[in-house]
Scaffold this motif. Structure first.
Motif, PDB file in Angstrom:
ATOM      1  N   TRP A 185      42.838  36.015  35.428  1.00  0.00           N
ATOM      2  CA  TRP A 185      41.387  36.150  35.447  1.00  0.00           C
ATOM      3  C   TRP A 185      40.693  34.858  35.013  1.00  0.00           C
ATOM      4  O   TRP A 185      41.121  34.186  34.071  1.00  0.00           O
ATOM      5  CB  TRP A 185      40.930  37.266  34.514  1.00  0.00           C
ATOM      6  CG  TRP A 185      41.526  38.600  34.832  1.00  0.00           C
ATOM      7  CD1 TRP A 185      42.063  39.011  36.016  1.00  0.00           C
ATOM      8  CD2 TRP A 185      41.643  39.705  33.936  1.00  0.00           C
ATOM      9  NE1 TRP A 185      42.521  40.294  35.911  1.00  0.00           N
ATOM     10  CE2 TRP A 185      42.274  40.747  34.654  1.00  0.00           C
ATOM     11  CE3 TRP A 185      41.283  39.916  32.612  1.00  0.00           C
ATOM     12  CZ2 TRP A 185      42.556  41.988  34.068  1.00  0.00           C
ATOM     13  CZ3 TRP A 185      41.554  41.144  32.034  1.00  0.00           C
ATOM     14  CH2 TRP A 185      42.179  42.162  32.757  1.00  0.00           C
ATOM     15  N   GLY A 186      39.641  34.536  35.729  1.00  0.00           N
ATOM     16  CA  GLY A 186      38.864  33.351  35.403  1.00  0.00           C
ATOM     17  C   GLY A 186      39.296  32.107  36.142  1.00  0.00           C
ATOM     18  O   GLY A 186      38.565  31.112  36.154  1.00  0.00           O
ATOM     19  N   GLU A 187      40.459  32.157  36.764  1.00  0.00           N
ATOM     20  CA  GLU A 187      40.929  30.991  37.512  1.00  0.00           C
ATOM     21  C   GLU A 187      40.416  31.049  38.946  1.00  0.00           C
ATOM     22  O   GLU A 187      39.869  32.057  39.398  1.00  0.00           O
ATOM     23  CB  GLU A 187      42.457  30.914  37.460  1.00  0.00           C
ATOM     24  CG  GLU A 187      42.978  30.640  36.052  1.00  0.00           C
ATOM     25  CD  GLU A 187      44.458  30.291  36.021  1.00  0.00           C
ATOM     26  OE1 GLU A 187      45.139  30.481  37.050  1.00  0.00           O
ATOM     27  OE2 GLU A 187      44.914  29.829  34.958  1.00  0.00           O
ATOM     28  N   ASP A 188      40.609  29.973  39.666  1.00  0.00           N
ATOM     29  CA  ASP A 188      40.108  29.848  41.037  1.00  0.00           C
ATOM     30  C   ASP A 188      40.589  31.017  41.897  1.00  0.00           C
ATOM     31  O   ASP A 188      41.772  31.379  41.872  1.00  0.00           O
ATOM     32  CB  ASP A 188      40.602  28.520  41.616  1.00  0.00           C
ATOM     33  CG  ASP A 188      39.876  28.144  42.900  1.00  0.00           C
ATOM     34  OD1 ASP A 188      39.185  29.007  43.462  1.00  0.00           O
ATOM     35  OD2 ASP A 188      40.005  26.989  43.340  1.00  0.00           O
ATOM     36  N   ASN A 217      36.099  36.087  31.819  1.00  0.00           N
ATOM     37  CA  ASN A 217      37.071  35.706  32.848  1.00  0.00           C
ATOM     38  C   ASN A 217      37.207  36.793  33.911  1.00  0.00           C
ATOM     39  O   ASN A 217      37.265  36.503  35.110  1.00  0.00           O
ATOM     40  CB  ASN A 217      38.430  35.425  32.210  1.00  0.00           C
ATOM     41  CG  ASN A 217      38.448  34.129  31.431  1.00  0.00           C
ATOM     42  OD1 ASN A 217      37.693  33.209  31.723  1.00  0.00           O
ATOM     43  ND2 ASN A 217      39.306  34.043  30.427  1.00  0.00           N
ATOM     44  N   LEU A 218      37.273  38.046  33.461  1.00  0.00           N
ATOM     45  CA  LEU A 218      37.367  39.159  34.412  1.00  0.00           C
ATOM     46  C   LEU A 218      36.114  39.225  35.273  1.00  0.00           C
ATOM     47  O   LEU A 218      36.197  39.374  36.507  1.00  0.00           O
ATOM     48  CB  LEU A 218      37.565  40.473  33.654  1.00  0.00           C
ATOM     49  CG  LEU A 218      37.556  41.755  34.487  1.00  0.00           C
ATOM     50  CD1 LEU A 218      38.653  41.726  35.545  1.00  0.00           C
ATOM     51  CD2 LEU A 218      37.718  42.984  33.578  1.00  0.00           C
ATOM     52  N   ALA A 220      34.097  36.835  36.021  1.00  0.00           N
ATOM     53  CA  ALA A 220      34.059  35.688  36.929  1.00  0.00           C
ATOM     54  C   ALA A 220      34.934  35.916  38.156  1.00  0.00           C
ATOM     55  O   ALA A 220      34.539  35.613  39.287  1.00  0.00           O
ATOM     56  CB  ALA A 220      34.507  34.430  36.189  1.00  0.00           C
ATOM     57  N   SER A 221      36.130  36.460  37.938  1.00  0.00           N
ATOM     58  CA  SER A 221      37.026  36.722  39.069  1.00  0.00           C
ATOM     59  C   SER A 221      36.432  37.769  40.003  1.00  0.00           C
ATOM     60  O   SER A 221      36.465  37.619  41.234  1.00  0.00           O
ATOM     61  CB  SER A 221      38.391  37.194  38.553  1.00  0.00           C
ATOM     62  OG  SER A 221      39.133  36.107  38.021  1.00  0.00           O
ATOM     63  N   LEU A 222      35.886  38.832  39.431  1.00  0.00           N
ATOM     64  CA  LEU A 222      35.300  39.890  40.261  1.00  0.00           C
ATOM     65  C   LEU A 222      34.102  39.355  41.052  1.00  0.00           C
ATOM     66  O   LEU A 222      33.966  39.622  42.255  1.00  0.00           O
ATOM     67  CB  LEU A 222      34.876  41.071  39.388  1.00  0.00           C
ATOM     68  CG  LEU A 222      36.006  41.872  38.735  1.00  0.00           C
ATOM     69  CD1 LEU A 222      35.432  42.944  37.814  1.00  0.00           C
ATOM     70  CD2 LEU A 222      36.905  42.515  39.787  1.00  0.00           C
ATOM     71  N   ALA A 223      33.232  38.604  40.382  1.00  0.00           N
ATOM     72  CA  ALA A 223      32.036  38.085  41.050  1.00  0.00           C
ATOM     73  C   ALA A 223      32.395  37.121  42.173  1.00  0.00           C
ATOM     74  O   ALA A 223      31.729  37.086  43.219  1.00  0.00           O
ATOM     75  CB  ALA A 223      31.125  37.404  40.031  1.00  0.00           C
ATOM     76  N   ALA A 224      33.436  36.334  41.979  1.00  0.00           N
ATOM     77  CA  ALA A 224      33.833  35.354  42.990  1.00  0.00           C
ATOM     78  C   ALA A 224      34.566  35.987  44.163  1.00  0.00           C
ATOM     79  O   ALA A 224      34.539  35.457  45.271  1.00  0.00           O
ATOM     80  CB  ALA A 224      34.716  34.280  42.352  1.00  0.00           C
ATOM     81  N   ALA A 225      35.198  37.143  43.923  1.00  0.00           N
ATOM     82  CA  ALA A 225      36.037  37.741  44.964  1.00  0.00           C
ATOM     83  C   ALA A 225      35.367  38.870  45.732  1.00  0.00           C
ATOM     84  O   ALA A 225      35.769  39.182  46.857  1.00  0.00           O
ATOM     85  CB  ALA A 225      37.338  38.257  44.343  1.00  0.00           C
ATOM     86  N   VAL A 226      34.359  39.509  45.137  1.00  0.00           N
ATOM     87  CA  VAL A 226      33.678  40.622  45.806  1.00  0.00           C
ATOM     88  C   VAL A 226      32.472  40.075  46.572  1.00  0.00           C
ATOM     89  O   VAL A 226      31.662  39.329  46.024  1.00  0.00           O
ATOM     90  CB  VAL A 226      33.209  41.680  44.781  1.00  0.00           C
ATOM     91  CG1 VAL A 226      32.419  42.791  45.475  1.00  0.00           C
ATOM     92  CG2 VAL A 226      34.419  42.271  44.058  1.00  0.00           C
ATOM     93  N   LYS A 227      32.350  40.459  47.819  1.00  0.00           N
ATOM     94  CA  LYS A 227      31.251  39.930  48.637  1.00  0.00           C
ATOM     95  C   LYS A 227      29.916  40.568  48.227  1.00  0.00           C
ATOM     96  O   LYS A 227      29.892  41.667  47.651  1.00  0.00           O
ATOM     97  CB  LYS A 227      31.536  40.183  50.112  1.00  0.00           C
ATOM     98  CG  LYS A 227      31.470  41.640  50.535  1.00  0.00           C
ATOM     99  CD  LYS A 227      31.808  41.752  52.012  1.00  0.00           C
ATOM    100  CE  LYS A 227      31.637  43.181  52.519  1.00  0.00           C
ATOM    101  NZ  LYS A 227      31.995  43.296  53.953  1.00  0.00           N
TER     102      LYS A 227
END
Length: 288
Positions: A185-188, A217-218, A220-227
């Motif tokens: 979580w939190g990584e690219d 971190n969690l 950030a990952s969700l926001a970056a991956a969910v459209k």
């Protein structure tokens, strides 16, 4: 004076004699057991028993029991799912807790069964998957593609892959519709988005919020991956009395990126005390 101190600290001849007697008695017991084993083996060989085959069978039975301990069976949506978990043997990071099927995973799976349109024909991403029950149910309900992720630990990822293969009969076109990969979580999330350009329709997160230091971190990952317009389905409980506010703070952390559009809850038997009940919460968030 020093010599006197050394003599006082040294074991007395009586103590040494006592230890020698105990050691001799223990060795005698070992000798007796060895003689009994030799006599039993001779008896079995005389009866035509293949001792090597017997030993191999005993080892196989032991290995089978160990595997059975790792395999848990849960029924959701009329399907008996076989789920591989990772034994809590100290080899996997303790904070990963992938040795159980958590109530949160069951709750999300049950929610999906009652709301199949949420995942039918959609792409899903599961984070912190562990046993991956929500993803299995999503695939069974017709998800177009499911990317299943957890911390990049080989044992956990291999267990998820084994779980997919174990349940292939319930998952049509599995090889083209599911993939397992590591994600911290939190990584690219570029590698995740290579599987679904533009982002995922649905994210699934079961029992992740007790890791308070990982909230950003969690998120950030969700926001970056969910459209945009996609949803995240999150289930959790309050494991530690007095830290309820810290658990719920996750939704404050995500407020600039997600809005809560549905909240439900249900009581489940506690994980390690089935005589007591514990409230499990489930929230559906929409990506802004």
């Amino acid at each position: 004076r020093a010599w006197a101190a050394c003599q006082a600290a040294a074991p007395s001849s009586r103590a040494r004699s006592g230890r020698r007697r105990r050691l001799a008695a223990t060795m005698a017991e070992f000798d007796e057991l060895a003689q009994e084993r030799a006599a039993l083996e001779a008896l079995l060989e005389g009866a035509g028993v293949d001792l090597q085959a017997l030993q191999l069978r005993a080892q196989a039975d032991s290995d089978s029991e160990d595997e059975e301990d790792e395999l848990q069976r849960i029924e959701v949506g009329g399907v008996a799912w076989s789920l591989y978990v990772v034994p809590d043997d100290g080899e996997v990071q303790g904070t990963l807790f992938a040795s159980q099927v958590w109530n949160a995973a069951r709750y999300i799976a049950e929610y999906l069964v009652g709301h199949s349109a949420v995942v039918h024909g959609k792409t899903t991403l599961e984070v912190g998957a562990a046993c991956a029950l929500p993803s299995l149910v999503a695939l069974h309900l017709g998800a177009a593609f499911s990317l299943i992720t957890d911390y990049p630990d080989d044992k956990i990822l291999q267990a998820i892959q084994r779980t997919l293969e174990e349940n292939a009969e319930h998952l049509d076109g599995l090889e083209q519709r599911a993939k397992v990969t590591g994600h911290k979580w939190g990584e690219d999330v570029e590698e995740l988005l290579q599987q679904q350009e533009g982002g995922f329709d649905v994210a699934l997160a079961a029992e992740d919020l007790w890791l308070h230091d990982e909230h950003e971190n969690l998120a950030a990952s969700l926001a970056a991956a969910v459209k945009p317009g996609g949803i995240a389905i999150i289930s959790y409980t309050h494991h530690i009395p007095g830290l309820e506010a810290q658990d719920d703070a996750f939704f404050t952390t995500t407020a600039d990126r997600f809005e809560v559009i549905e909240e439900v809850q249900k009581d489940f038997p506690k994980m390690w005390n089935s005589d007591a009940m514990q409230t499990q919460y489930l929230k559906v968030l929409r990506r802004k």
